[in-house]
Design an enzyme around this catalytic site. Structure first.
Site, short mmCIF file in Angstrom:
data_model
loop_
_atom_site.label_atom_id
_atom_site.label_comp_id
_atom_site.label_asym_id
_atom_site.label_seq_id
_atom_site.Cartn_x
_atom_site.Cartn_y
_atom_site.Cartn_z
N GLU A 33 -17.54 28.72 35.97
CA GLU A 33 -18.17 30.05 36.00
C GLU A 33 -19.07 30.20 37.21
O GLU A 33 -19.85 29.31 37.53
CB GLU A 33 -18.99 30.22 34.71
CG GLU A 33 -18.95 31.60 34.14
CD GLU A 33 -17.54 31.99 33.68
OE1 GLU A 33 -16.84 32.68 34.44
OE2 GLU A 33 -17.16 31.60 32.57
N GLY A 126 -16.75 41.34 29.15
CA GLY A 126 -16.61 40.11 29.92
C GLY A 126 -15.21 39.54 29.82
O GLY A 126 -14.97 38.40 30.21
N LEU A 127 -14.27 40.30 29.28
CA LEU A 127 -12.88 39.85 29.23
C LEU A 127 -12.05 40.58 30.29
O LEU A 127 -10.83 40.67 30.21
CB LEU A 127 -12.29 40.06 27.84
CG LEU A 127 -13.02 39.34 26.70
CD1 LEU A 127 -12.36 39.63 25.37
CD2 LEU A 127 -13.07 37.83 26.94
N SER A 128 -12.74 41.14 31.25
CA SER A 128 -12.11 41.74 32.43
C SER A 128 -11.27 42.98 32.15
O SER A 128 -10.15 43.10 32.65
CB SER A 128 -11.24 40.71 33.16
OG SER A 128 -12.05 39.76 33.75
N ASP A 174 -10.79 36.98 38.21
CA ASP A 174 -10.30 37.86 37.14
C ASP A 174 -8.94 38.44 37.49
O ASP A 174 -8.00 38.39 36.70
CB ASP A 174 -11.28 39.00 36.89
CG ASP A 174 -12.67 38.50 36.57
OD1 ASP A 174 -12.81 37.30 36.29
OD2 ASP A 174 -13.62 39.31 36.62
C1 GLA Z 1 -17.04 38.05 36.88
C2 GLA Z 1 -16.41 38.19 38.27
C3 GLA Z 1 -15.62 36.94 38.62
C4 GLA Z 1 -16.46 35.68 38.43
C5 GLA Z 1 -17.16 35.69 37.07
C6 GLA Z 1 -18.13 34.55 36.91
O1 GLA Z 1 -16.05 38.00 35.89
O2 GLA Z 1 -15.56 39.31 38.31
O3 GLA Z 1 -15.14 37.04 39.94
O4 GLA Z 1 -17.39 35.53 39.47
O5 GLA Z 1 -17.85 36.90 36.83
O6 GLA Z 1 -17.46 33.34 36.90
#
Ligand code: GLA
Length: 387
Positions: A33, A126-128, A174
């Site tokens: 991370e 946080g799951l993009s 991501d």
């Molecule tokens: C977000 C960002 C990623 C990465 C994470 C942390 O998801 O989009 O590029 O930096 O945080 O690991």
């Protein structure tokens, strides 16, 4: 799901002649991370939840967008000719940003489109969800207009749009995890050169459980960009004394040797996290290959400690979820995942402990935080596809 979005498309845009349907996953990061903008390793995987899309090419240059997640906004209209980064908080900035990024890369988009989306990833968790929309848009554009781009290009274009259109300085993790996803595999990616390897995730007798804190987080208004620049400053200070390109080039021993070059204690902690987290990720993948899932879990736990103490991106919600998880028998490892400051935790939990995990962690979270967390037992899925 296909029927559901097609039906809605017909309702919103009149009929469904010539409409195609698509899917792009969300992602969860197992370990690594805040390493992806530090030239380090990450270990994410695509999920079977994500963004569904229905799209149809238009005969003019109009863009019409509709999200089933924001129905109150109705149809949002725009044009291919007006694509510019705007400071408006609306979800269409993600697909528009990708169209803009394609054009920046020299791909001329000849016609507009009607695009309807439905995401079953919780927004801002946080799951993009945003990277999922970006990769989906790129995939639709490629399919619609035959642009010569690989899935890896789709990831890079998505990241470019996020950085330059939406103003979030994210790394490549991501979009890469989503565009390159592979069922039942996580992606061991070296962000220094984008070399990668698929690692099978066979968790005998255990599953991946995501706990969503329901604390909303927008990367733009979080301290994400600040962390990134702290790392950049620390790198510049270290480069005065050692020949490295990124923090990911350092071993733990080298960091200990050179760390005093970083003048500020806070910045030193940030850099320490980046260096140690990268090494932990390498070790975690080795442990997984050796079938040592317990060791993998220990490294996940260590990652969380570092994210809390050195990187300071957790907060009471994520801390509560992890600390309660650690108390449950059958939890192999648990940590926050994604940018932090809210969002989700990822845990590996023995299958027979999942019910009690959800019940106990959920109850304690509600008691302490005052609102409920949501839990998802997830599967690892493929990258984007036509459905
Ligand atoms: C977000 C960002 C990623 C990465 C994470 C942390 O998801 O989009 O590029 O930096 O945080 O690991």
């Amino acid at each position: 799901m296909k029927e559901k979005i097609l039906h809605k498309f017909g309702e919103v845009f009149g009929d469904t002649t010539g409409v195609k349907t698509y899917f792009a996953p969300g992602r969860v990061n197992l370990i690594g991370e805040h390493t992806d903008y530090n030239g380090g390793h990450v270990f994410p995987c695509a999920l079977t939840i994500g963004t569904y899309g229905a799209a149809r090419q238009r005969a003019d240059r109009k863009l019409r967008f509709y999200s089933m997640n924001f129905e109150q906004l109705g149809v949002l209209e725009s044009s291919l000719d007006g694509l510019k980064p705007e400071k408006e908080a609306d979800w269409t900035n993600y697909p528009k940003g990708v169209m803009w990024a394609f054009e920046k890369r020299g791909f001329e988009i000849p016609y507009g489109m009607d695009l309807l989306l439905f995401g079953n990833i919780p927004n801002g968790s946080g799951l993009s969800s945003s990277a999922s929309v970006e990769v989906l848009t790129g995939f639709v554009l490629r399919d619609m207009f035959g642009f010569d781009v690989t899935n890896q290009d789709l990831a890079l274009i998505g990241q470019y749009s996020e950085n330059n259109f939406n103003g979030v300085n994210c790394g490549i993790m991501d979009q890469f995890a989503i565009a390159m996803g592979k069922k039942d595999h996580a992606i061991f990616l070296d962000t220094a050169d984008l070399s990668f390897e698929y690692a099978p995730i066979q968790l005998e007798g255990a599953k991946i459980v995501i706990a969503c804190s329901n604390k909303k987080r927008g990367l733009g208004d979080s301290k994400y960009n600040e962390r990134r620049s702290e790392c950049e400053t620390a790198l510049a200070e270290l480069q005065e004394v050692v020949g490295i390109k990124s923090l990911g080039d350092l071993t733990e021993e080298q960091f200990e040797q050179y760390q005093t070059a970083v003048k500020d204690e806070v910045r030193r902690k940030r850099a320490r996290h980046a260096v140690y987290e990268n090494q932990r990720t390498i070790k975690a993948v080795a442990a997984l290959k050796a079938n040592d899932i317990e060791q993998f879990g220990q490294l996940m736990n260590a990652s969380r400690v570092s994210l809390q103490d050195d990187y300071e991106v957790t907060g009471i919600e994520l801390d509560t979820l992890v600390e309660e998880a650690w108390k449950i028998d059958g939890v192999i490892g648990s940590r926050m995942t994604g940018a932090g400051f809210g969002g989700c935790t990822v845990s590996i939990v023995k299958t027979d402990a999942i019910d009690s995990f959800i019940e106990k962690v959920g109850a304690e979270y509600l008691k302490k935080i005052g609102y409920a967390a949501d839990f998802y037992v997830v599967e690892i899925g493929d990258g984007p596809s036509v459905i």
